[in-house]
Design a protein around this motif. Structure first.
Motif, short mmCIF file in Angstrom:
data_model
loop_
_atom_site.label_atom_id
_atom_site.label_comp_id
_atom_site.label_asym_id
_atom_site.label_seq_id
_atom_site.Cartn_x
_atom_site.Cartn_y
_atom_site.Cartn_z
N UNK A 138 -154.67 2.88 -46.76
CA UNK A 138 -154.27 4.08 -47.49
C UNK A 138 -153.94 5.14 -46.44
N UNK A 139 -152.72 5.65 -46.47
CA UNK A 139 -152.20 6.49 -45.39
C UNK A 139 -152.30 7.96 -45.77
N UNK A 140 -153.05 8.74 -44.98
CA UNK A 140 -153.15 10.18 -45.17
C UNK A 140 -152.16 10.86 -44.23
N UNK A 141 -151.31 11.72 -44.80
CA UNK A 141 -150.22 12.34 -44.04
C UNK A 141 -150.54 13.82 -43.80
N UNK A 142 -150.69 14.20 -42.54
CA UNK A 142 -150.83 15.61 -42.19
C UNK A 142 -149.45 16.26 -42.21
N UNK A 143 -149.29 17.30 -43.02
CA UNK A 143 -147.97 17.89 -43.29
C UNK A 143 -147.61 18.93 -42.24
N UNK A 144 -147.46 18.49 -41.00
CA UNK A 144 -147.27 19.41 -39.88
C UNK A 144 -146.00 20.24 -40.03
N UNK A 145 -144.92 19.64 -40.54
CA UNK A 145 -143.68 20.40 -40.69
C UNK A 145 -143.88 21.60 -41.62
N UNK A 230 -149.70 12.25 -49.87
CA UNK A 230 -149.23 13.58 -49.52
C UNK A 230 -150.29 14.57 -50.00
N UNK A 231 -150.81 15.35 -49.07
CA UNK A 231 -151.95 16.21 -49.39
C UNK A 231 -151.47 17.49 -50.07
N UNK A 232 -152.25 18.55 -50.06
CA UNK A 232 -152.08 19.63 -51.02
C UNK A 232 -150.88 20.53 -50.87
N UNK A 233 -150.23 20.58 -49.68
CA UNK A 233 -149.04 21.43 -49.52
C UNK A 233 -148.12 20.74 -48.54
N UNK A 234 -147.12 20.06 -49.05
CA UNK A 234 -146.27 19.16 -48.25
C UNK A 234 -144.82 19.39 -48.66
N UNK A 235 -144.30 20.55 -48.36
CA UNK A 235 -143.04 21.03 -48.91
C UNK A 235 -141.80 20.61 -48.12
N UNK A 236 -141.92 20.45 -46.81
CA UNK A 236 -140.77 20.30 -45.91
C UNK A 236 -140.61 18.85 -45.46
N UNK A 237 -139.52 18.21 -45.90
CA UNK A 237 -139.27 16.79 -45.62
C UNK A 237 -137.88 16.62 -45.03
N UNK A 238 -137.78 15.82 -44.00
CA UNK A 238 -136.47 15.43 -43.49
C UNK A 238 -135.93 14.26 -44.32
N UNK A 239 -134.62 13.99 -44.25
CA UNK A 239 -134.09 12.81 -44.94
C UNK A 239 -134.77 11.52 -44.51
N UNK A 240 -135.11 11.39 -43.24
CA UNK A 240 -135.77 10.17 -42.78
C UNK A 240 -137.15 10.02 -43.42
N UNK A 257 -149.42 12.54 -54.70
CA UNK A 257 -149.09 13.92 -54.37
C UNK A 257 -150.20 14.80 -54.92
N UNK A 258 -151.05 15.31 -54.03
CA UNK A 258 -152.24 16.06 -54.46
C UNK A 258 -151.98 17.56 -54.47
N UNK A 259 -150.74 17.96 -54.70
CA UNK A 259 -150.43 19.37 -54.75
C UNK A 259 -149.29 19.63 -55.70
N UNK A 260 -148.43 20.56 -55.33
CA UNK A 260 -147.19 20.86 -56.04
C UNK A 260 -146.17 21.23 -54.99
N UNK A 261 -144.88 21.28 -55.39
CA UNK A 261 -143.83 21.76 -54.49
C UNK A 261 -143.58 20.80 -53.33
N UNK A 262 -143.95 19.52 -53.49
CA UNK A 262 -143.72 18.54 -52.42
C UNK A 262 -142.24 18.19 -52.32
N UNK A 263 -141.80 17.91 -51.10
CA UNK A 263 -140.43 17.44 -50.85
C UNK A 263 -139.40 18.41 -51.43
N UNK A 264 -139.66 19.70 -51.29
CA UNK A 264 -138.77 20.71 -51.88
C UNK A 264 -137.67 21.16 -50.91
N UNK A 265 -138.01 21.26 -49.62
CA UNK A 265 -137.05 21.73 -48.62
C UNK A 265 -136.61 20.57 -47.73
N UNK A 266 -135.33 20.49 -47.47
CA UNK A 266 -134.79 19.48 -46.55
C UNK A 266 -134.71 20.10 -45.15
#
Length: 474
Positions: A138-145, A230-240, A257-266
């Protein structure tokens, strides 16, 4: 002995935040493999300083274990650089390095390096010791971007310039990882990620740790993963990042997705100061000025749902981000759903203030995955408009299941500290649902055991519905 059976260290918090710039620092790598090293760059007005590294986990409730300390290191104040170039980017890449830290013997995981000035002030520096492979885990992703997008150190973030929230025109169009974070040094991690990591580690599951930057860089990192969280605030995603998470889902990996507003900004990730993927680029409403406009429109940094290459995020997340600036009760719609097992909820059970400040909603349009189940349907008013927030669950033919909490406060509520007016008892509900979720998703394609039972038709638009009135998506 498993990692979480080791003695923990409850003294991992900050005892004295102190004055602004009393001590602060950054690591020259977002993540490292076990045994690799990273440079630590520190500025302090308090003379010699110490650094200690804590692995975040459960540890019998201590939630951290100290794995390293530096002893006393020479410290001095280092300058806040001016913004550079047309992107108004603030970078402290010119700082003098303070020390180099080896992670030999450090287990994979999310870490906080605590800096303590000679005068007592403290700040964090986050770093991830990443997993080389994620198969069967189970992969936990730190949303550094996303952390960097909101980071206003040096006076600028992707949101505003030195004039504060009213200074949108002065914001950066690209932000650098070569600078400290503002606040406690790791504000988005401590708020939206650490409580969920503690819970996940308490369950004894097989976990992997990566960052959003790692997903962008490594095409096969999610091969064989059981689930991606995807943890609680993961808004910024690249196409890759988006393409690789989507491919993992289509190969049977469950998504959380344990938050909201995920994958909102490219975004794009670009080199900075000779270092790989240290620059987070996002022009947002200035996308016509993005250098990629007209050259590669799929790489233009705007909202995912907007031109010039619109791909609304709900085709992956199941829900659409709708708005922010609200606080409302979370209202259960499907109490018999397996995710709610053991919670004792009934239809219309309410959890005060659990919805906010940002929220998502299932829109029912052509991009909505089907079958999809709306699990919570929470009425609210945001910016004077009546609407709803939704938690939702959908499954795909490969068997993968996706859960989206639809509220930014889900992970915050796990602490049970009463923040935002969420009653402490709510933590018993969100913890149990999250436990049910992580245990089931860690076993493999959950849709084979729990296929979604579509109930979208039971949630019709209403008079004044902003989706119906403005998008006509139903």
């Amino acid at each position: 002995m498993s990692e979480n059976d080791r003695p923990g260290d409850r003294d991992w918090g900050l005892r004295d935040g102190g004055a602004d710039r009393a001590i602060e620092g950054y690591a020259d790598r977002v993540s490292v493999l076990p045994g690799e090293s990273f440079g630590l760059y520190v500025s302090t007005t308090g003379g010699p300083f110490r650094a200690e590294a804590f692995r975040m986990g459960w540890y019998g409730g201590a939630q951290a274990r100290k794995v390293w300390s530096s002893g006393h290191l020479p410290g001095a104040a280092q300058p806040v650089p001016d913004p550079a170039g047309p992107t108004r980017t603030v970078s402290a890449a010119g700082w003098r390095p303070s020390t180099r830290v080896s992670t030999r013997g450090w287990p994979e995981g999310a870490y906080l390096v605590r800096l303590t000035a000679g005068s007592g002030e403290q700040r964090y520096v986050p770093v991830t010791v990443r997993s080389r492979q994620t198969a069967g885990r189970l992969v936990l992703v730190n949303a550094v971007a996303t952390w960097q997008a909101y980071n206003a150190w040096g006076g600028r973030s992707l949101y505003h310039g030195p004039g504060g929230k009213a200074d949108y025109a002065g914001r950066s169009l690209a932000v650098s990882c070569d600078r400290p974070y503002d606040g406690d040094g790791a504000p988005l991690f401590t708020t939206y990620e650490q409580p969920a990591i503690a819970l996940a580690e308490s369950l004894g599951l097989s976990l992997a740790y990566v960052t959003s930057m790692d997903l962008d860089r490594e095409p096969h990192l999610l091969a064989g993963a059981r689930a991606v969280v995807s943890l609680g605030h993961d808004e910024y995603w690249s196409p890759a990042i988006r393409d690789r998470v989507t491919a993992a889902r289509d190969a049977g990996a469950n998504l959380v997705f344990l938050g909201a507003n995920a994958c909102f900004r490219r975004i794009r990730l670009e080199p900075s100061a000779g270092r790989d993927r240290r620059l987070v680029v996002c022009y947002k409403t200035d996308w016509p000025h993005d250098p990629m406009h007209g050259k590669d429109d799929a790489a233009v940094t705007a909202d995912w749902r907007e031109p010039p290459h619109a791909r609304p995020e709900n085709s992956l997340t199941g829900t659409l981000y709708e708005s922010n600036g609200t606080s409302a009760a979370y209202v259960v719609a499907e109490p018999g759903h397996w995710l709610f097992a053991g919670t004792g909820v009934t239809r219309d059970t309410r959890f005060a203030n659990l919805v906010g400040t940002e929220y998502d909603r299932v829109d029912g349009g052509s991009n909505t995955p089907r079958p999809i189940e709306i699990l919570a349907h929470s009425p609210l008013v945001c910016r004077g408009v009546r609407s709803f927030a939704n938690s939702a669950y959908y499954t795909v033919p490969a068997g993968a299941g996706t859960f989206n909490a639809g509220t930014m406060r889900w992970v915050e509520s796990l602490k049970g500290d009463g923040a935002h007016g969420i009653p402490p008892a709510t933590a018993a509900f969100t913890r149990r649902v999250t436990e049910n979720l992580l245990r089931a998703f860690a076993e493999g394609p959950v849709g084979h055991r729990h296929p979604a039972r579509d109930n979208l038709d039971a949630h019709h638009p209403y008079a004044g519905d902003p989706i119906w009135a403005h998008h006509n998506l139903w």
